[in-house]
Design an enzyme around this catalytic site. Sequence first.
Site, PDB file in Angstrom:
ATOM      1  N   SER A 123       0.937  -1.245  -0.078  1.00  0.00           N
ATOM      2  CA  SER A 123      -0.143  -0.027  -0.058  1.00  0.00           C
ATOM      3  C   SER A 123       0.844   1.343   0.112  1.00  0.00           C
ATOM      4  O   SER A 123       1.819   1.268   0.416  1.00  0.00           O
ATOM      5  CB  SER A 123      -0.925   0.064   1.230  1.00  0.00           C
ATOM      6  OG  SER A 123      -1.324   1.255   1.474  1.00  0.00           O
ATOM      7  N   TYR A 147      -0.865   0.014  10.148  1.00  0.00           N
ATOM      8  CA  TYR A 147      -0.915  -0.846   8.800  1.00  0.00           C
ATOM      9  C   TYR A 147       0.072  -0.551   8.026  1.00  0.00           C
ATOM     10  O   TYR A 147       0.732  -1.442   7.345  1.00  0.00           O
ATOM     11  CB  TYR A 147      -2.275  -0.114   8.242  1.00  0.00           C
ATOM     12  CG  TYR A 147      -2.569  -0.610   6.681  1.00  0.00           C
ATOM     13  CD1 TYR A 147      -3.164  -1.735   6.732  1.00  0.00           C
ATOM     14  CD2 TYR A 147      -2.637   0.185   5.583  1.00  0.00           C
ATOM     15  CE1 TYR A 147      -3.620  -2.325   5.523  1.00  0.00           C
ATOM     16  CE2 TYR A 147      -2.829  -0.311   4.414  1.00  0.00           C
ATOM     17  CZ  TYR A 147      -3.504  -1.567   4.347  1.00  0.00           C
ATOM     18  OH  TYR A 147      -3.825  -1.966   3.033  1.00  0.00           O
ATOM     19  N   LYS A 151       2.638  -3.156   6.398  1.00  0.00           N
ATOM     20  CA  LYS A 151       2.796  -3.603   5.049  1.00  0.00           C
ATOM     21  C   LYS A 151       4.230  -3.488   4.691  1.00  0.00           C
ATOM     22  O   LYS A 151       4.563  -4.341   3.954  1.00  0.00           O
ATOM     23  CB  LYS A 151       1.834  -2.569   4.024  1.00  0.00           C
ATOM     24  CG  LYS A 151       0.435  -2.832   4.051  1.00  0.00           C
ATOM     25  CD  LYS A 151       0.103  -3.983   3.432  1.00  0.00           C
ATOM     26  CE  LYS A 151      -1.456  -4.310   3.253  1.00  0.00           C
ATOM     27  NZ  LYS A 151      -1.497  -5.837   2.767  1.00  0.00           N
TER      28      LYS A 151
END
Lengths: 320, 320
Positions: A123, A147, A151
């Site tokens: 991402s 997050y 990632k």
Amino acid sequence: MKVVVTGGAGFLGQRLISGMLERGELTDSNGVRRAISEVVAVDQVEAPAAPRVRSAVGDVSDSAFVADVVKGADSVFHLAAVVSGAAEADFDLGMRVNLDGTRGLLDALRREGRTPKVVFASSVAVFGGVLPDTVTDATTPAPQSSYGVQKLIGELLLGDCSRKGMIDGRAVRLPTIVVRPGKPNAAASSFASGIIREPLAGMEARCPVDPDTSMWLMSPSSAIANLLHAHELPAARWKGPRALSLPGISVSVREMLDALVRAGGEAARARVKMQPDPRIQAIVMGWPARFDTARADAMGFVRDADFETIVRDYVKEHGR
Amino acid sequence: MKVVVTGGAGFLGQRLISGMLERGELTDSNGVRRAISEVVAVDQVEAPAAPRVRSAVGDVSDSAFVADVVKGADSVFHLAAVVSGAAEADFDLGMRVNLDGTRGLLDALRREGRTPKVVFASSVAVFGGVLPDTVTDATTPAPQSSYGVQKLIGELLLGDCSRKGMIDGRAVRLPTIVVRPGKPNAAASSFASGIIREPLAGMEARCPVDPDTSMWLMSPSSAIANLLHAHELPAARWKGPRALSLPGISVSVREMLDALVRAGGEAARARVKMQPDPRIQAIVMGWPARFDTARADAMGFVRDADFETIVRDYVKEHGR
């Protein structure tokens, strides 16, 4: 050829599975094009029944479950993740699924000893902090969300396992995907689909960020094309970093709302209520909105034409 | 004030403990200088007995053990690691100790709920691949060894836990530390101490790399000073990334051997056998040898004068 798709019952997973089955074959890690004999859709819920598709319901952070589903896999698309907003709100959950899940998957694949291709949905959330106006392939990822950190760690593990010859990994940093059909989710970016989807369906939507906020966007169909392209490229084209930023388009929320007017009229626009949410604004503002994706461009990844086309394609496929 | 030092029975750990006990006090996370009441030396072996020092023998990847030793800790220096060569040779061991160990430690500290200071010994091995002549604070870490990947993941976890207010973390990327006393270890850089230490003690040493190979070095005493400085700086000085590269000096193996001649004469130099080892050469060549450490310089971290001084100080302290 056996293909495993984690998050296979989700929106992107489902479209990815349809997309690959339409093609009918994929290139394996030896560069041989082979018919897809089975796709395993790994998810917390059953994937819709379809020929050649088998559902494997379980938790991607359960290593025994994962070891079982990847048995004999030639390729894996690893899409399963706790989304940005949820990983920020529940640190343990994000770590367990996004970090331990990825780690366990790579471990299981390595023990299989088949050097499968692994396409990892990373991402743009790996970028953050003080950013240049345009993020390039040389910009240092400095995630400002759990997050994004998880990632980026996934990218690093994928890269190391590829370097060691355990897998043939390819990580692509997805922009925010719009327009997603269905319901809002816990992603901080969920509103970006909602402010198009809901008003077109005659429902109200809330916009939690300032109209001047710009975002880096990609349509679902480009995302699927690029995930498959990441898989199909020969390993030699992945020399250097095993992760890259995909080509998206930079669109402000104001431009998104303008496109909504063109697709659904002022009535649709009037259904969007501006309700600033500092938490969402902070997360989204932390994501870069403009990239120079020279490497991905040279490798043949695709980019959407513009946001109007994305909305038009959404209406064509899903109606209003 | 209770201080925990992982790797506390090791060479750096021991010197760090002596160094902090000489000072007698450290600044806690509230900015208050407090007397050190207890230092817990966590390691696989007992640390030498000393006043105020308690040994905790166990495995840093054992989360129950770690949760127990960090109870009530005000500060943690996390030095314990499987070194570069060993982490490359035994992937599972490196992952378990360097990744799971760090993760478990951060988890335990977070559950304590005291927001302790955590100084993490990272490494220049986080850099690799195609590098500029001079690595700067803007260079993207792209580790080419499992050790480097694991250290970088440690930095990322430390940064995220700091952002979330779970700890007050500070990661410093140590150059290769020379001259280490004692015996060779499994680090790919072990020879850099060996080619000085052994010849000065009348023993033969092997040099596995080309004399033109340059390395980024720091003396043990500068390393200790910098680890303590990383701890003492107020959190406000760690705004931005929670990890930085420390000031070292760039020295070629040839210059190291020249310094050996000046300290021990041609007889000492003759004890160094050039025995190229492609595996070691490849790992060491992958590490950057020259940095611009503007950020660390501005924050007051120290740099050694030159390699001759490092060797002279070694001889002064340890004899030949």
